[in-house]
Every structure is written in structure tokens, then in C-alpha cells.
Write a protein that holds these residues in place. Sequence first.
Motif, PDB file in Angstrom:
ATOM      1  N   SER A 145      10.916   5.356  -6.894  1.00  0.00           N
ATOM      2  CA  SER A 145      10.469   5.025  -8.260  1.00  0.00           C
ATOM      3  C   SER A 145       9.778   3.672  -8.295  1.00  0.00           C
ATOM      4  N   ASP A 146      10.330   2.701  -7.574  1.00  0.00           N
ATOM      5  CA  ASP A 146       9.711   1.374  -7.497  1.00  0.00           C
ATOM      6  C   ASP A 146       8.322   1.469  -6.862  1.00  0.00           C
ATOM      7  N   LEU A 147       8.227   2.259  -5.799  1.00  0.00           N
ATOM      8  CA  LEU A 147       6.950   2.412  -5.094  1.00  0.00           C
ATOM      9  C   LEU A 147       5.882   2.959  -6.041  1.00  0.00           C
ATOM     10  N   PHE A 148       6.246   3.948  -6.847  1.00  0.00           N
ATOM     11  CA  PHE A 148       5.270   4.530  -7.752  1.00  0.00           C
ATOM     12  C   PHE A 148       4.950   3.618  -8.925  1.00  0.00           C
ATOM     13  N   ALA A 149       5.905   2.830  -9.345  1.00  0.00           N
ATOM     14  CA  ALA A 149       5.615   1.846 -10.391  1.00  0.00           C
ATOM     15  C   ALA A 149       4.643   0.800  -9.850  1.00  0.00           C
ATOM     16  N   LEU A 150       4.854   0.353  -8.615  1.00  0.00           N
ATOM     17  CA  LEU A 150       3.951  -0.619  -7.993  1.00  0.00           C
ATOM     18  C   LEU A 150       2.555  -0.019  -7.805  1.00  0.00           C
ATOM     19  N   LEU A 151       2.507   1.218  -7.399  1.00  0.00           N
ATOM     20  CA  LEU A 151       1.236   1.911  -7.237  1.00  0.00           C
ATOM     21  C   LEU A 151       0.449   1.903  -8.544  1.00  0.00           C
ATOM     22  N   GLY A 152       1.107   2.264  -9.627  1.00  0.00           N
ATOM     23  CA  GLY A 152       0.450   2.271 -10.934  1.00  0.00           C
ATOM     24  C   GLY A 152       0.013   0.887 -11.368  1.00  0.00           C
ATOM     25  N   ALA A 153       0.879  -0.093 -11.134  1.00  0.00           N
ATOM     26  CA  ALA A 153       0.561  -1.466 -11.525  1.00  0.00           C
ATOM     27  C   ALA A 153      -0.634  -1.999 -10.732  1.00  0.00           C
ATOM     28  N   LEU A 154      -0.659  -1.734  -9.437  1.00  0.00           N
ATOM     29  CA  LEU A 154      -1.769  -2.214  -8.612  1.00  0.00           C
ATOM     30  C   LEU A 154      -3.082  -1.538  -9.005  1.00  0.00           C
ATOM     31  N   GLY A 155      -3.030  -0.267  -9.314  1.00  0.00           N
ATOM     32  CA  GLY A 155      -4.232   0.424  -9.770  1.00  0.00           C
ATOM     33  C   GLY A 155      -4.725  -0.140 -11.093  1.00  0.00           C
ATOM     34  N   TRP A 156      -3.799  -0.388 -12.004  1.00  0.00           N
ATOM     35  CA  TRP A 156      -4.143  -0.944 -13.318  1.00  0.00           C
ATOM     36  C   TRP A 156      -4.775  -2.316 -13.158  1.00  0.00           C
ATOM     37  N   LEU A 170      -3.633  -9.424  -4.584  1.00  0.00           N
ATOM     38  CA  LEU A 170      -2.373  -8.939  -5.145  1.00  0.00           C
ATOM     39  C   LEU A 170      -1.873  -7.694  -4.421  1.00  0.00           C
ATOM     40  N   PHE A 171      -2.782  -6.827  -4.009  1.00  0.00           N
ATOM     41  CA  PHE A 171      -2.368  -5.677  -3.202  1.00  0.00           C
ATOM     42  C   PHE A 171      -1.680  -6.156  -1.935  1.00  0.00           C
ATOM     43  N   ASN A 172      -2.309  -7.072  -1.222  1.00  0.00           N
ATOM     44  CA  ASN A 172      -1.730  -7.578   0.026  1.00  0.00           C
ATOM     45  C   ASN A 172      -0.404  -8.287  -0.213  1.00  0.00           C
ATOM     46  N   PHE A 173      -0.310  -9.032  -1.301  1.00  0.00           N
ATOM     47  CA  PHE A 173       0.933  -9.730  -1.635  1.00  0.00           C
ATOM     48  C   PHE A 173       2.070  -8.722  -1.836  1.00  0.00           C
ATOM     49  N   ILE A 174       1.806  -7.675  -2.615  1.00  0.00           N
ATOM     50  CA  ILE A 174       2.827  -6.653  -2.882  1.00  0.00           C
ATOM     51  C   ILE A 174       3.146  -5.872  -1.612  1.00  0.00           C
ATOM     52  N   ALA A 175       2.125  -5.497  -0.863  1.00  0.00           N
ATOM     53  CA  ALA A 175       2.350  -4.745   0.378  1.00  0.00           C
ATOM     54  C   ALA A 175       3.164  -5.585   1.365  1.00  0.00           C
ATOM     55  N   ASP A 176       2.864  -6.868   1.452  1.00  0.00           N
ATOM     56  CA  ASP A 176       3.631  -7.751   2.339  1.00  0.00           C
ATOM     57  C   ASP A 176       5.072  -7.889   1.881  1.00  0.00           C
ATOM     58  N   ALA A 177       5.297  -7.911   0.578  1.00  0.00           N
ATOM     59  CA  ALA A 177       6.669  -7.988   0.061  1.00  0.00           C
ATOM     60  C   ALA A 177       7.415  -6.670   0.317  1.00  0.00           C
ATOM     61  N   LEU A 178       6.702  -5.567   0.233  1.00  0.00           N
ATOM     62  CA  LEU A 178       7.302  -4.255   0.474  1.00  0.00           C
ATOM     63  C   LEU A 178       7.647  -4.074   1.945  1.00  0.00           C
ATOM     64  N   LEU A 179       6.711  -4.477   2.806  1.00  0.00           N
ATOM     65  CA  LEU A 179       6.887  -4.320   4.246  1.00  0.00           C
ATOM     66  C   LEU A 179       7.424  -5.606   4.844  1.00  0.00           C
ATOM     67  N   THR A 180       8.357  -5.469   5.780  1.00  0.00           N
ATOM     68  CA  THR A 180       8.956  -6.656   6.369  1.00  0.00           C
ATOM     69  C   THR A 180       8.134  -7.232   7.497  1.00  0.00           C
ATOM     70  N   SER A 181       7.141  -6.457   7.971  1.00  0.00           N
ATOM     71  CA  SER A 181       6.201  -6.975   8.972  1.00  0.00           C
ATOM     72  C   SER A 181       4.868  -6.304   8.775  1.00  0.00           C
ATOM     73  N   LYS A 182       3.789  -6.957   9.188  1.00  0.00           N
ATOM     74  CA  LYS A 182       2.445  -6.401   9.010  1.00  0.00           C
ATOM     75  C   LYS A 182       2.103  -5.428  10.091  1.00  0.00           C
TER      76      LYS A 182
END
Length: 182
Positions: A145-156, A170-182
Motif C-alpha cells: 500500500s505504501d509503494l502504491f501511495a508513493l507511486l501516485g505521489a511521485l506521478g502527481w 524527488l524520485f531518486n530521493f524516494i527510491a533511495d529511501a525505499l531501497l537500502t542500496s543502489k
Amino acid sequence: MRADAKENYNHLLATARVVIAEDGAGASLRDIARKAGMGLATLLRHFPSREALLDALLRTSLDALIEKAHQLEASHSADHALRLWLREAVNFVRVYSGAVDMMATALADPNSALYASCKALRMAGGRLLHNAQAAGKANPGISESDLFALLGALGWLGDQAAFAERSEHLFNFIADALLTSK
């Protein structure tokens, strides 16, 4: 469906995809028909409402995103697959302005024409998320649910003139926070 009717249907969908990408989900049905070289009555025979047209467009795109998740899962590391898929999904949301509302509504209504596609998409993204979490590459505190909320927010964010220039950051910031390594 007759061959010529199927050809018209496909041509209307292709034209609608282009027009809606340019003008958003509120694009004029009359303009779509005109740009397809057809009358409004022909469009309405295939798609009796704006919602029917958007459902058909979204279903096709959702199916493509689900397939993309399968491809990425098979060909990339769990964290890289999730990042690449998230970018594809955010791009989808940006192209179909208003899609997030339709998808959220569809997920809440099992009788919706889009319910099965939206649920399958959520499961495909969730599987990528769970794979990355199991590999220790994604934050375990993030849910589907969090992933889909983030998806919608990033698209918006990408659709807002005030934030558009920062949307990649902002996409990279959120993706980096979601993922523990690049």
C-alpha cells in the motif's frame, strides 16, 4: 468483432493514447474522434463513455506494466528490478493524469472493470518489493500500500508545474529511501 470494427477500435485507442498523453484524462472525446479521422458516433459505439475509453486504455497499460514486472524480476537483481519498475509505473501515472484516482477507486470496488488489472498490478509491484525486502535490499517497513501511495505521489509531483523540475530528484530521493542500496 468484424475486422474493420477491430481496426477502428485499435486506431481509436492508439489515437486516444496520444491525445490523452498530451491533454490529460479530460481530453475531448470529439477531438479524439476527429484526430482518428472518425466521427464521434463511431467512437461512442466502441466506447460509450469517457470512463469506458479510459478503462480500455488503462487496462492495456496496466497489463504492460505487469508484464514489465515479470521481465525485470527475471533479468535484474531484486533492488534494481524494483527501481526500474517504479520508474516505469511513475511514468505511466504521469502519462495518464487522473489514473491514480481511477486505480484507487477500482481497487476498492471488485465490480469495477479495472479491478482485476489493478489488483494484478499491485501484486506484481508487491512481489518486486517483497523480493527486494527478502534480499535485504529494501526497507522492511514499506508495504504494498505504501509503494502504491508513493507511486501516485511521485506521478502527481511530475504533473505539477511548481515541482516538475524537481521530480527526478524527488524520485531518486524516494527510491533511495525505499531501497537500502543502489
